[in-house]
Design a protein around this motif. Structure first.
Motif, PDB file in Angstrom:
ATOM      1  N   UNK A  52       0.950  -1.210   0.083  1.00  0.00           N
ATOM      2  CA  UNK A  52      -0.168  -0.096  -0.064  1.00  0.00           C
ATOM      3  C   UNK A  52       0.734   1.110  -0.012  1.00  0.00           C
ATOM      4  N   UNK A  53       0.762   2.194  -0.977  1.00  0.00           N
ATOM      5  CA  UNK A  53       1.397   3.359  -1.166  1.00  0.00           C
ATOM      6  C   UNK A  53       0.611   4.529  -0.913  1.00  0.00           C
ATOM      7  N   UNK A  54      -0.839   4.453  -0.859  1.00  0.00           N
ATOM      8  CA  UNK A  54      -1.721   5.451  -0.656  1.00  0.00           C
ATOM      9  C   UNK A  54      -2.956   4.810  -0.461  1.00  0.00           C
ATOM     10  N   UNK A  55      -3.947   5.657   0.717  1.00  0.00           N
ATOM     11  CA  UNK A  55      -5.184   4.902   1.209  1.00  0.00           C
ATOM     12  C   UNK A  55      -6.351   5.998   0.768  1.00  0.00           C
ATOM     13  N   UNK A  56      -7.476   5.646   0.378  1.00  0.00           N
ATOM     14  CA  UNK A  56      -8.564   6.380   0.083  1.00  0.00           C
ATOM     15  C   UNK A  56      -9.549   5.902   1.236  1.00  0.00           C
ATOM     16  N   UNK A  57      -9.928   6.954   2.038  1.00  0.00           N
ATOM     17  CA  UNK A  57     -10.951   6.699   3.124  1.00  0.00           C
ATOM     18  C   UNK A  57     -12.235   7.245   2.585  1.00  0.00           C
ATOM     19  N   UNK A  58     -13.103   6.483   2.754  1.00  0.00           N
ATOM     20  CA  UNK A  58     -14.682   6.750   2.556  1.00  0.00           C
ATOM     21  C   UNK A  58     -15.595   6.161   2.969  1.00  0.00           C
ATOM     22  N   UNK A  59     -16.753   6.004   2.672  1.00  0.00           N
ATOM     23  CA  UNK A  59     -18.156   5.642   3.067  1.00  0.00           C
ATOM     24  C   UNK A  59     -19.005   4.723   2.294  1.00  0.00           C
ATOM     25  N   UNK A  60     -19.448   3.863   2.525  1.00  0.00           N
ATOM     26  CA  UNK A  60     -20.290   3.159   1.693  1.00  0.00           C
ATOM     27  C   UNK A  60     -21.764   3.402   1.753  1.00  0.00           C
ATOM     28  N   UNK A  61     -22.427   3.618   0.698  1.00  0.00           N
ATOM     29  CA  UNK A  61     -23.575   4.130   0.658  1.00  0.00           C
ATOM     30  C   UNK A  61     -23.573   5.832   0.152  1.00  0.00           C
ATOM     31  N   UNK A  62     -24.763   6.417   0.851  1.00  0.00           N
ATOM     32  CA  UNK A  62     -24.592   8.001   0.588  1.00  0.00           C
ATOM     33  C   UNK A  62     -24.108   8.913   1.433  1.00  0.00           C
ATOM     34  N   UNK A  63     -23.247   8.319   2.746  1.00  0.00           N
ATOM     35  CA  UNK A  63     -22.822   9.293   3.711  1.00  0.00           C
ATOM     36  C   UNK A  63     -21.380   8.774   3.916  1.00  0.00           C
ATOM     37  N   UNK A  64     -20.294   9.587   4.429  1.00  0.00           N
ATOM     38  CA  UNK A  64     -19.095   9.310   4.747  1.00  0.00           C
ATOM     39  C   UNK A  64     -19.162   8.746   6.097  1.00  0.00           C
ATOM     40  N   UNK A  98      -2.141   9.775  12.293  1.00  0.00           N
ATOM     41  CA  UNK A  98      -0.849  10.540  12.149  1.00  0.00           C
ATOM     42  C   UNK A  98       0.302   9.676  11.944  1.00  0.00           C
ATOM     43  N   UNK A  99       0.404   8.519  12.650  1.00  0.00           N
ATOM     44  CA  UNK A  99       1.477   7.380  12.816  1.00  0.00           C
ATOM     45  C   UNK A  99       1.739   6.799  11.331  1.00  0.00           C
ATOM     46  N   UNK A 100       0.573   6.751  10.663  1.00  0.00           N
ATOM     47  CA  UNK A 100       0.696   6.051   9.489  1.00  0.00           C
ATOM     48  C   UNK A 100       1.201   6.831   8.410  1.00  0.00           C
ATOM     49  N   UNK A 101       2.624   6.603   7.898  1.00  0.00           N
ATOM     50  CA  UNK A 101       3.025   7.440   6.887  1.00  0.00           C
ATOM     51  C   UNK A 101       2.414   7.354   5.534  1.00  0.00           C
ATOM     52  N   UNK A 102       1.620   6.495   5.175  1.00  0.00           N
ATOM     53  CA  UNK A 102       0.946   6.338   3.934  1.00  0.00           C
ATOM     54  C   UNK A 102       0.018   7.758   3.853  1.00  0.00           C
ATOM     55  N   UNK A 103       0.043   8.333   2.933  1.00  0.00           N
ATOM     56  CA  UNK A 103      -0.882   9.666   2.657  1.00  0.00           C
ATOM     57  C   UNK A 103      -2.379   9.025   2.420  1.00  0.00           C
ATOM     58  N   UNK A 104      -3.175   9.776   3.021  1.00  0.00           N
ATOM     59  CA  UNK A 104      -4.607   9.305   3.246  1.00  0.00           C
ATOM     60  C   UNK A 104      -5.437  10.489   2.416  1.00  0.00           C
ATOM     61  N   UNK A 105      -6.377   9.991   1.390  1.00  0.00           N
ATOM     62  CA  UNK A 105      -7.216  10.960   0.674  1.00  0.00           C
ATOM     63  C   UNK A 105      -8.391  10.571   1.369  1.00  0.00           C
ATOM     64  N   UNK A 106      -9.087  11.429   1.715  1.00  0.00           N
ATOM     65  CA  UNK A 106     -10.630  11.553   2.299  1.00  0.00           C
ATOM     66  C   UNK A 106     -11.558  11.637   0.983  1.00  0.00           C
ATOM     67  N   UNK A 107     -12.202  10.696   0.772  1.00  0.00           N
ATOM     68  CA  UNK A 107     -13.317  11.011  -0.369  1.00  0.00           C
ATOM     69  C   UNK A 107     -14.696  11.162   0.336  1.00  0.00           C
ATOM     70  N   UNK A 108     -15.068  12.045   0.351  1.00  0.00           N
ATOM     71  CA  UNK A 108     -16.348  12.485   1.167  1.00  0.00           C
ATOM     72  C   UNK A 108     -17.508  12.624   0.287  1.00  0.00           C
ATOM     73  N   UNK A 109     -18.336  11.558   0.168  1.00  0.00           N
ATOM     74  CA  UNK A 109     -19.151  11.305  -0.652  1.00  0.00           C
ATOM     75  C   UNK A 109     -20.654  11.783  -0.013  1.00  0.00           C
ATOM     76  N   UNK A 110     -20.685  12.243   1.110  1.00  0.00           N
ATOM     77  CA  UNK A 110     -22.037  12.591   1.752  1.00  0.00           C
ATOM     78  C   UNK A 110     -21.660  13.116   3.066  1.00  0.00           C
ATOM     79  N   UNK A 111     -22.787  12.988   3.963  1.00  0.00           N
ATOM     80  CA  UNK A 111     -22.406  13.716   5.282  1.00  0.00           C
ATOM     81  C   UNK A 111     -21.393  13.240   5.916  1.00  0.00           C
TER      82      UNK A 111
END
Length: 264
Positions: A52-64, A98-111
């Motif tokens: 893993x070199x990068x993480x996308x953090x998101x939510x299933x369905x219509x909300x984050x 913070x301790x995880x050195x992989x960049x994290x991209x927040x994919x904010x798909x809803x609330x």
């Protein structure tokens, strides 16, 4: 890395890109004790994952993530041990990110609400739909915005704006959040995946050591602020948890009523 035994997080891989999705869509991805524990565990595991070199953090369905589960809050109104555990968990979730050195991209798909908004703002890059709803409504349920919001919101968007937002619990859109610097960008909903994937691919194929060490450099100031203030903020939130107003707010919310606060 196989990422086994996760129930409230859905974890998938596309080459060097790992997607972690909150997975309680029927409850708008509200947090619960199981999700807290899985959020604590996932970041150290990612940090040990050579693929893993990068993480996308998101939510299933219509909300984050809609933040705390109010029904769970009502069940725990008198469970002080569980409250203290949740405060410790909230702190460790942020520090593990913070301790995880992989960049994290927040994919904010809803609330993105409450702790959900805090986690969204902890991402290194946060891309939201223009209509996403972002708020930290702790005060509306009689609680101090103590689990990171009072540190992160003013750090990103300035004190003048965020005093209004946190003292009222007001909701803003993804577009408004981008305009005040609270998040990185806001895009039309049909452009969200393309933009997130574009950034993820660029990072995934970049100079690994330079990117990871740059993230470590960038989060040093955030860490310093959280280390200096987080325990005090969680203590204030615990004080508000013990108030009558918190109980009034939670019971009213569950009953679909308007809370009438007493100031006690």
């Amino acid at each position: 890395m196989r990422y086994e035994n996760y129930e409230t997080l859905k974890i998938t891989r596309n080459g060097k890109i790992l997607t972690v999705a909150f997975n309680r869509p029927e409850l708008r991805n509200a947090t619960n004790p199981r999700m807290h524990q899985e959020l604590l565990r996932v970041w150290p595991e990612i940090g040990q994952d050579p693929e893993t070199h990068v993480v996308i953090l998101t939510g299933e369905g219509k909300a984050f993530s809609a933040g705390g589960d109010i029904a769970q809050m009502k069940r725990n109104l008198d469970d002080r041990q569980r409250w203290n555990e949740s405060m410790h968990e909230a702190k460790r979730i942020l520090f593990n990110m913070l301790d995880c050195d992989r960049p994290v991209i927040g994919r904010i798909n809803g609330a993105a609400v409450g702790l959900g908004s805090t986690v969204a703002l902890m991402c290194d890059i946060t891309i939201a739909t223009e209509t996403a709803k972002i708020c930290d409504p702790h005060v509306k349920v009689g609680l101090t915005a103590g689990d990171g919001g009072s540190v992160l919101w003013p750090m990103l968007a300035g004190h003048a704006r965020t005093r209004l937002l946190l003292l009222t619990g007001e909701t803003i859109t993804g577009r408004q959040a981008a305009d005040i610097g609270l998040i990185t960008e806001a895009v039309p909903a049909d452009k969200l995946d393309a933009r997130v994937n574009e950034i993820a691919e660029k990072i995934a194929n970049g100079a690994t050591t330079a990117i990871r060490t740059t993230k470590r450099a960038l989060v040093m100031s955030v860490r310093a602020q959280l280390e200096a203030q987080m325990d005090g903020h969680l203590g204030l939130e615990t004080m508000s948890y013990l108030s009558d107003d918190h109980r009034i707010a939670v019971e009213a919310f569950v009953d679909g009523a308007t809370p009438v606060f007493t100031g006690r």
